[in-house]
Motif scaffolding. Structure first.
Motif, PDB file in Angstrom:
ATOM      1  N   VAL A 297       0.823  -1.210   0.000  1.00  0.00           N
ATOM      2  CA  VAL A 297       0.000   0.000   0.000  1.00  0.00           C
ATOM      3  C   VAL A 297       0.860   1.264   0.000  1.00  0.00           C
ATOM      4  O   VAL A 297       0.567   2.218  -0.728  1.00  0.00           O
ATOM      5  CB  VAL A 297      -0.981  -0.011   1.204  1.00  0.00           C
ATOM      6  CG1 VAL A 297      -1.643   1.337   1.394  1.00  0.00           C
ATOM      7  CG2 VAL A 297      -2.027  -1.098   1.018  1.00  0.00           C
ATOM      8  N   VAL A 298       1.927   1.278   0.788  1.00  0.00           N
ATOM      9  CA  VAL A 298       2.779   2.483   0.843  1.00  0.00           C
ATOM     10  C   VAL A 298       3.885   2.456  -0.214  1.00  0.00           C
ATOM     11  O   VAL A 298       4.626   3.419  -0.360  1.00  0.00           O
ATOM     12  CB  VAL A 298       3.394   2.712   2.240  1.00  0.00           C
ATOM     13  CG1 VAL A 298       2.320   2.904   3.289  1.00  0.00           C
ATOM     14  CG2 VAL A 298       4.362   1.605   2.628  1.00  0.00           C
ATOM     15  N   ASP A 299       3.970   1.349  -0.947  1.00  0.00           N
ATOM     16  CA  ASP A 299       4.948   1.188  -2.025  1.00  0.00           C
ATOM     17  C   ASP A 299       6.383   1.378  -1.534  1.00  0.00           C
ATOM     18  O   ASP A 299       7.205   2.046  -2.168  1.00  0.00           O
ATOM     19  CB  ASP A 299       4.644   2.159  -3.177  1.00  0.00           C
ATOM     20  CG  ASP A 299       5.380   1.770  -4.459  1.00  0.00           C
ATOM     21  OD1 ASP A 299       5.671   0.570  -4.639  1.00  0.00           O
ATOM     22  OD2 ASP A 299       5.667   2.675  -5.273  1.00  0.00           O
ATOM     23  N   LYS A 300       6.664   0.778  -0.376  1.00  0.00           N
ATOM     24  CA  LYS A 300       8.001   0.838   0.203  1.00  0.00           C
ATOM     25  C   LYS A 300       8.127  -0.350   1.155  1.00  0.00           C
ATOM     26  O   LYS A 300       7.193  -0.621   1.913  1.00  0.00           O
ATOM     27  CB  LYS A 300       8.174   2.150   0.977  1.00  0.00           C
ATOM     28  CG  LYS A 300       9.561   2.385   1.528  1.00  0.00           C
ATOM     29  CD  LYS A 300       9.608   3.677   2.351  1.00  0.00           C
ATOM     30  CE  LYS A 300      10.087   4.831   1.504  1.00  0.00           C
ATOM     31  NZ  LYS A 300      10.440   6.007   2.330  1.00  0.00           N
ATOM     32  N   PRO A 301       9.249  -1.061   1.118  1.00  0.00           N
ATOM     33  CA  PRO A 301       9.406  -2.189   2.040  1.00  0.00           C
ATOM     34  C   PRO A 301       9.268  -1.752   3.499  1.00  0.00           C
ATOM     35  O   PRO A 301       9.658  -0.645   3.869  1.00  0.00           O
ATOM     36  CB  PRO A 301      10.835  -2.680   1.768  1.00  0.00           C
ATOM     37  CG  PRO A 301      11.177  -2.169   0.417  1.00  0.00           C
ATOM     38  CD  PRO A 301      10.413  -0.874   0.258  1.00  0.00           C
ATOM     39  N   ILE A 302       8.693  -2.643   4.295  1.00  0.00           N
ATOM     40  CA  ILE A 302       8.598  -2.429   5.729  1.00  0.00           C
ATOM     41  C   ILE A 302       9.313  -3.599   6.394  1.00  0.00           C
ATOM     42  O   ILE A 302       8.903  -4.757   6.228  1.00  0.00           O
ATOM     43  CB  ILE A 302       7.132  -2.349   6.210  1.00  0.00           C
ATOM     44  CG1 ILE A 302       6.433  -1.159   5.546  1.00  0.00           C
ATOM     45  CG2 ILE A 302       7.079  -2.238   7.738  1.00  0.00           C
ATOM     46  CD1 ILE A 302       4.940  -1.068   5.840  1.00  0.00           C
ATOM     47  N   VAL A 303      10.394  -3.295   7.070  1.00  0.00           N
ATOM     48  CA  VAL A 303      11.223  -4.311   7.710  1.00  0.00           C
ATOM     49  C   VAL A 303      10.969  -4.258   9.215  1.00  0.00           C
ATOM     50  O   VAL A 303      11.014  -3.181   9.809  1.00  0.00           O
ATOM     51  CB  VAL A 303      12.724  -4.055   7.414  1.00  0.00           C
ATOM     52  CG1 VAL A 303      13.599  -5.073   8.114  1.00  0.00           C
ATOM     53  CG2 VAL A 303      12.972  -4.037   5.910  1.00  0.00           C
ATOM     54  N   VAL A 304      10.701  -5.421   9.806  1.00  0.00           N
ATOM     55  CA  VAL A 304      10.487  -5.511  11.248  1.00  0.00           C
ATOM     56  C   VAL A 304      11.672  -6.260  11.851  1.00  0.00           C
ATOM     57  O   VAL A 304      12.023  -7.342  11.383  1.00  0.00           O
ATOM     58  CB  VAL A 304       9.177  -6.257  11.584  1.00  0.00           C
ATOM     59  CG1 VAL A 304       9.022  -6.415  13.086  1.00  0.00           C
ATOM     60  CG2 VAL A 304       7.978  -5.539  10.983  1.00  0.00           C
ATOM     61  N   ARG A 305      12.277  -5.644  12.872  1.00  0.00           N
ATOM     62  CA  ARG A 305      13.411  -6.285  13.555  1.00  0.00           C
ATOM     63  C   ARG A 305      13.245  -6.182  15.060  1.00  0.00           C
ATOM     64  O   ARG A 305      12.878  -5.118  15.566  1.00  0.00           O
ATOM     65  CB  ARG A 305      14.732  -5.601  13.187  1.00  0.00           C
ATOM     66  CG  ARG A 305      15.180  -5.833  11.802  1.00  0.00           C
ATOM     67  CD  ARG A 305      16.609  -5.457  11.533  1.00  0.00           C
ATOM     68  NE  ARG A 305      17.158  -4.384  12.331  1.00  0.00           N
ATOM     69  CZ  ARG A 305      18.017  -3.475  11.885  1.00  0.00           C
ATOM     70  NH1 ARG A 305      18.396  -3.502  10.628  1.00  0.00           N
ATOM     71  NH2 ARG A 305      18.498  -2.542  12.672  1.00  0.00           N
ATOM     72  N   GLU A 306      13.519  -7.271  15.738  1.00  0.00           N
ATOM     73  CA  GLU A 306      13.618  -7.225  17.190  1.00  0.00           C
ATOM     74  C   GLU A 306      15.020  -6.746  17.527  1.00  0.00           C
ATOM     75  O   GLU A 306      15.999  -7.221  16.943  1.00  0.00           O
ATOM     76  CB  GLU A 306      13.353  -8.592  17.808  1.00  0.00           C
ATOM     77  CG  GLU A 306      11.909  -8.977  17.776  1.00  0.00           C
ATOM     78  CD  GLU A 306      11.604 -10.209  18.623  1.00  0.00           C
ATOM     79  OE1 GLU A 306      12.517 -10.742  19.296  1.00  0.00           O
ATOM     80  OE2 GLU A 306      10.456 -10.632  18.605  1.00  0.00           O
ATOM     81  N   GLU A 307      15.111  -5.792  18.420  1.00  0.00           N
ATOM     82  CA  GLU A 307      16.395  -5.210  18.795  1.00  0.00           C
ATOM     83  C   GLU A 307      16.593  -5.339  20.302  1.00  0.00           C
ATOM     84  O   GLU A 307      15.803  -4.806  21.084  1.00  0.00           O
ATOM     85  CB  GLU A 307      16.453  -3.736  18.377  1.00  0.00           C
ATOM     86  CG  GLU A 307      16.412  -3.514  16.878  1.00  0.00           C
ATOM     87  CD  GLU A 307      17.696  -3.939  16.169  1.00  0.00           C
ATOM     88  OE1 GLU A 307      18.714  -4.211  16.836  1.00  0.00           O
ATOM     89  OE2 GLU A 307      17.669  -3.987  14.923  1.00  0.00           O
ATOM     90  N   ALA A 308      17.652  -6.026  20.695  1.00  0.00           N
ATOM     91  CA  ALA A 308      17.923  -6.270  22.114  1.00  0.00           C
ATOM     92  C   ALA A 308      18.073  -4.977  22.904  1.00  0.00           C
ATOM     93  O   ALA A 308      17.662  -4.898  24.063  1.00  0.00           O
ATOM     94  CB  ALA A 308      19.166  -7.137  22.261  1.00  0.00           C
ATOM     95  N   PHE A 309      18.644  -3.934  22.294  1.00  0.00           N
ATOM     96  CA  PHE A 309      18.861  -2.687  23.034  1.00  0.00           C
ATOM     97  C   PHE A 309      17.552  -2.060  23.504  1.00  0.00           C
ATOM     98  O   PHE A 309      17.528  -1.313  24.477  1.00  0.00           O
ATOM     99  CB  PHE A 309      19.675  -1.676  22.214  1.00  0.00           C
ATOM    100  CG  PHE A 309      18.917  -0.968  21.137  1.00  0.00           C
ATOM    101  CD1 PHE A 309      18.232   0.213  21.413  1.00  0.00           C
ATOM    102  CD2 PHE A 309      18.889  -1.457  19.840  1.00  0.00           C
ATOM    103  CE1 PHE A 309      17.532   0.887  20.414  1.00  0.00           C
ATOM    104  CE2 PHE A 309      18.195  -0.798  18.840  1.00  0.00           C
ATOM    105  CZ  PHE A 309      17.513   0.378  19.135  1.00  0.00           C
TER     106      PHE A 309
END
Length: 153
Positions: free
Chosen positions: A31-43
């Protein structure tokens, strides 16, 4: 007045019958025409926020605190998707001002610092309402009843 971007997202959800948040993330990227990356970050486990989104030139990066709870993970991601789909990054004049004053400071650090003290502004409220609506849509398409139905509405 309704937003065509949001209408498109919710229409996809109704048709595709998402049963988890990762399906919603994939649809939002289209829909937004841009990749959406999800990352878990320990910090983030020691930070006062559970997640945040950084809008980069070629992607939206959603960073969340590590969690064993699928429900909590889904809600935090849903909240950050709310920021993306409501285009809150386009309405952050304070962020733009800080980047003008300190141009070599990465944008995600500015937004991260600003987000720490803004838990009750209109953008945060809008993202919370969005996350709740997304949780409702996902729950509607799951094959088993949610143990949290009474808690999350």
């Amino acid at each position: 007045m309704t937003d065509p971007l949001l209408e498109s997202f919710w229409a996809r959800g109704a048709v595709e019958e998402w049963s988890d948040v990762d399906q919603a993330v994939a649809a939002a990227a289209v829909v937004v025409d841009k990749p959406i990356v999800v990352r878990e970050e320990a910090f983030l486990a020691t930070e006062p926020v559970c997640g945040f989104v950084a809008t980069l030139e070629h992607a939206h990066l959603i960073m969340i605190s590590p969690t064993a709870s699928r429900t909590f993970r889904a809600f935090v991601i849903g909240h950050e998707l709310g920021h993306v789909l409501h285009r809150h990054q386009e309405h952050a004049p304070q962020s733009a001002y800080i980047r003008d004053v300190i141009p070599d400071l990465p944008e995600y650090k500015v937004e991260r610092a600003l987000a720490r003290g803004m838990f009750s502004n209109a953008y945060e409220h809008e993202a919370e309402v969005f996350a709740d609506a997304l949780a409702t849509l996902i729950r509607r398409h799951r094959g088993r009843p949610s143990a949290f139905r009474g808690v999350f509405g």
